[in-house]
Design a protein around this motif. Sequence first.
Motif, PDB file in Angstrom:
ATOM      1  N   PRO A  38      -8.628 -36.669 -34.949  1.00 58.49           N
ATOM      2  CA  PRO A  38      -8.861 -36.136 -36.298  1.00 58.49           C
ATOM      3  C   PRO A  38      -8.494 -37.157 -37.375  1.00 58.49           C
ATOM      4  O   PRO A  38      -7.524 -37.907 -37.233  1.00 58.49           O
ATOM      5  CB  PRO A  38      -7.930 -34.918 -36.350  1.00 58.49           C
ATOM      6  CG  PRO A  38      -7.657 -34.568 -34.924  1.00 58.49           C
ATOM      7  CD  PRO A  38      -7.660 -35.872 -34.190  1.00 58.49           C
ATOM      8  N   GLN A  89     -10.557 -29.336 -24.323  1.00 62.32           N
ATOM      9  CA  GLN A  89     -11.311 -29.472 -25.558  1.00 62.32           C
ATOM     10  C   GLN A  89     -10.361 -29.608 -26.749  1.00 62.32           C
ATOM     11  O   GLN A  89      -9.322 -28.944 -26.801  1.00 62.32           O
ATOM     12  CB  GLN A  89     -12.227 -28.265 -25.762  1.00 62.32           C
ATOM     13  CG  GLN A  89     -13.348 -28.174 -24.747  1.00 62.32           C
ATOM     14  CD  GLN A  89     -14.239 -29.398 -24.794  1.00 62.32           C
ATOM     15  OE1 GLN A  89     -14.755 -29.760 -25.854  1.00 62.32           O
ATOM     16  NE2 GLN A  89     -14.405 -30.048 -23.653  1.00 62.32           N
ATOM     17  N   PRO A  90     -10.707 -30.464 -27.724  1.00 64.38           N
ATOM     18  CA  PRO A  90      -9.828 -30.652 -28.889  1.00 64.38           C
ATOM     19  C   PRO A  90      -9.824 -29.418 -29.779  1.00 64.38           C
ATOM     20  O   PRO A  90     -10.761 -28.615 -29.777  1.00 64.38           O
ATOM     21  CB  PRO A  90     -10.461 -31.843 -29.616  1.00 64.38           C
ATOM     22  CG  PRO A  90     -11.903 -31.785 -29.236  1.00 64.38           C
ATOM     23  CD  PRO A  90     -11.920 -31.295 -27.809  1.00 64.38           C
ATOM     24  N   GLU A  91      -8.758 -29.303 -30.533  1.00 64.51           N
ATOM     25  CA  GLU A  91      -8.642 -28.190 -31.468  1.00 64.51           C
ATOM     26  C   GLU A  91      -9.667 -28.322 -32.588  1.00 64.51           C
ATOM     27  O   GLU A  91      -9.867 -29.412 -33.144  1.00 64.51           O
ATOM     28  CB  GLU A  91      -7.239 -28.156 -32.065  1.00 64.51           C
ATOM     29  CG  GLU A  91      -7.016 -27.044 -33.080  1.00 64.51           C
ATOM     30  CD  GLU A  91      -5.643 -27.105 -33.717  1.00 64.51           C
ATOM     31  OE1 GLU A  91      -5.376 -26.292 -34.610  1.00 64.51           O
ATOM     32  OE2 GLU A  91      -4.859 -27.989 -33.315  1.00 64.51           O
ATOM     33  N   GLN A  92     -10.327 -27.233 -32.931  1.00 65.60           N
ATOM     34  CA  GLN A  92     -11.298 -27.230 -34.025  1.00 65.60           C
ATOM     35  C   GLN A  92     -10.574 -26.983 -35.351  1.00 65.60           C
ATOM     36  O   GLN A  92      -9.830 -26.018 -35.485  1.00 65.60           O
ATOM     37  CB  GLN A  92     -12.361 -26.158 -33.793  1.00 65.60           C
ATOM     38  CG  GLN A  92     -13.218 -26.402 -32.564  1.00 65.60           C
ATOM     39  CD  GLN A  92     -14.000 -27.697 -32.656  1.00 65.60           C
ATOM     40  OE1 GLN A  92     -14.736 -27.930 -33.618  1.00 65.60           O
ATOM     41  NE2 GLN A  92     -13.823 -28.558 -31.676  1.00 65.60           N
ATOM     42  N   GLN A  93     -10.793 -27.880 -36.285  1.00 63.80           N
ATOM     43  CA  GLN A  93     -10.137 -27.766 -37.585  1.00 63.80           C
ATOM     44  C   GLN A  93     -10.868 -26.745 -38.470  1.00 63.80           C
ATOM     45  O   GLN A  93     -12.081 -26.574 -38.375  1.00 63.80           O
ATOM     46  CB  GLN A  93     -10.102 -29.124 -38.286  1.00 63.80           C
ATOM     47  CG  GLN A  93      -9.384 -30.204 -37.502  1.00 63.80           C
ATOM     48  CD  GLN A  93      -7.903 -29.949 -37.412  1.00 63.80           C
ATOM     49  OE1 GLN A  93      -7.307 -29.383 -38.329  1.00 63.80           O
ATOM     50  NE2 GLN A  93      -7.284 -30.369 -36.319  1.00 63.80           N
ATOM     51  N   TYR A 111      -8.933 -32.042 -42.232  1.00 63.40           N
ATOM     52  CA  TYR A 111      -9.159 -33.059 -41.200  1.00 63.40           C
ATOM     53  C   TYR A 111     -10.398 -32.720 -40.380  1.00 63.40           C
ATOM     54  O   TYR A 111     -10.797 -31.551 -40.250  1.00 63.40           O
ATOM     55  CB  TYR A 111      -7.942 -33.166 -40.284  1.00 63.40           C
ATOM     56  CG  TYR A 111      -6.811 -33.951 -40.902  1.00 63.40           C
ATOM     57  CD1 TYR A 111      -6.582 -35.274 -40.557  1.00 63.40           C
ATOM     58  CD2 TYR A 111      -5.984 -33.385 -41.871  1.00 63.40           C
ATOM     59  CE1 TYR A 111      -5.551 -36.006 -41.135  1.00 63.40           C
ATOM     60  CE2 TYR A 111      -4.954 -34.102 -42.460  1.00 63.40           C
ATOM     61  CZ  TYR A 111      -4.748 -35.413 -42.087  1.00 63.40           C
ATOM     62  OH  TYR A 111      -3.742 -36.137 -42.669  1.00 63.40           O
ATOM     63  N   SER A 112     -10.994 -33.756 -39.817  1.00 63.21           N
ATOM     64  CA  SER A 112     -12.142 -33.571 -38.942  1.00 63.21           C
ATOM     65  C   SER A 112     -11.687 -33.035 -37.596  1.00 63.21           C
ATOM     66  O   SER A 112     -10.515 -33.170 -37.215  1.00 63.21           O
ATOM     67  CB  SER A 112     -12.875 -34.895 -38.751  1.00 63.21           C
ATOM     68  OG  SER A 112     -12.022 -35.836 -38.099  1.00 63.21           O
ATOM     69  N   SER A 113     -12.612 -32.416 -36.871  1.00 64.66           N
ATOM     70  CA  SER A 113     -12.317 -31.959 -35.518  1.00 64.66           C
ATOM     71  C   SER A 113     -12.568 -33.110 -34.536  1.00 64.66           C
ATOM     72  O   SER A 113     -13.112 -34.146 -34.887  1.00 64.66           O
ATOM     73  CB  SER A 113     -13.194 -30.755 -35.170  1.00 64.66           C
ATOM     74  OG  SER A 113     -12.946 -29.682 -36.052  1.00 64.66           O
ATOM     75  N   GLY A 114     -12.171 -32.923 -33.291  1.00 68.24           N
ATOM     76  CA  GLY A 114     -12.364 -33.956 -32.287  1.00 68.24           C
ATOM     77  C   GLY A 114     -11.046 -34.450 -31.730  1.00 68.24           C
ATOM     78  O   GLY A 114      -9.966 -33.961 -32.088  1.00 68.24           O
ATOM     79  N   ARG A 131     -10.707 -36.015 -44.249  1.00 73.27           N
ATOM     80  CA  ARG A 131     -12.084 -35.986 -44.717  1.00 73.27           C
ATOM     81  C   ARG A 131     -12.178 -36.678 -46.083  1.00 73.27           C
ATOM     82  O   ARG A 131     -11.864 -36.091 -47.116  1.00 73.27           O
ATOM     83  CB  ARG A 131     -12.578 -34.546 -44.800  1.00 73.27           C
ATOM     84  CG  ARG A 131     -12.736 -33.864 -43.441  1.00 73.27           C
ATOM     85  CD  ARG A 131     -13.296 -32.469 -43.612  1.00 73.27           C
ATOM     86  NE  ARG A 131     -13.501 -31.798 -42.341  1.00 73.27           N
ATOM     87  CZ  ARG A 131     -14.627 -31.848 -41.626  1.00 73.27           C
ATOM     88  NH1 ARG A 131     -15.645 -32.552 -42.066  1.00 73.27           N
ATOM     89  NH2 ARG A 131     -14.735 -31.198 -40.478  1.00 73.27           N
TER      90      ARG A 131
END
Length: 235
Positions: free
Chosen positions: A56, A4-8, A50-53, A59
């Motif tokens: 990134p 899973q990607p890191e959550q910003q 930055y956005s998560s996913g 924003r």
Amino acid sequence: MREQPEQQAPPVQRLRIRYAKRGRLRFTSHRDFSRAFERAVFRARVPMAYSSGFNPHPRISYAGAAPTGSASEAEYVEIALAEVVDPAAVQALLSESLPDGLDVLAVAEATSTSLADLLQASRWLIDVPAEPARVEAAVAAFLAADEVLVERMTKKGMRTFDSRAAVRQMSAGPGERGARIDVLLVHGTPSVRPDDVLTALRQVAADDLDVDGVLLTRASQGPLLEDGTIGDPFA
């Protein structure tokens, strides 16, 4: 399983930026500007959120961009930051990083109202190389009409819509290029643009109105006030 990607972390500050498109830079498309702006915030080392996913990205929110080829003194963009910064410092940094012709005019902290909801109307100045009397007659005929239908190719194909309904105020008089039209357009769907107004004026003109070589300039953009004027999105 895919990692899973890191959550910003959520943004801690949002800034709204007013900028101008001047001179030859009025021919930059919205995509051209967005690329130039993202490079500018990177060079200026603005602490972007930055956005998560898995991919990134900074924003950045764009709203109400002027059509390609038109100049503007009232373009707006909103950025989200990972640190609290001084808006004046961000303005200075971006001014140094953007090319001449894309000029930052003001930076302020964002309000709770979304930027898109605040940009309800625009005031345009249209400089036409024609005799003022002919343009004034065309404007009078346009304002006297109940509706003036125009066609324009959109992403969904050719659309026909009423250009008259979007015009709240319009006048004409002498200008540096011949005649100048001052028009206030209410934003809608589909949005009526100043070139649609020119198409409509040609339709209602008693004689052939040559509108080649015009210069379109957005003078202001913001909320539509009760007195029919445009307010400041920063207020």
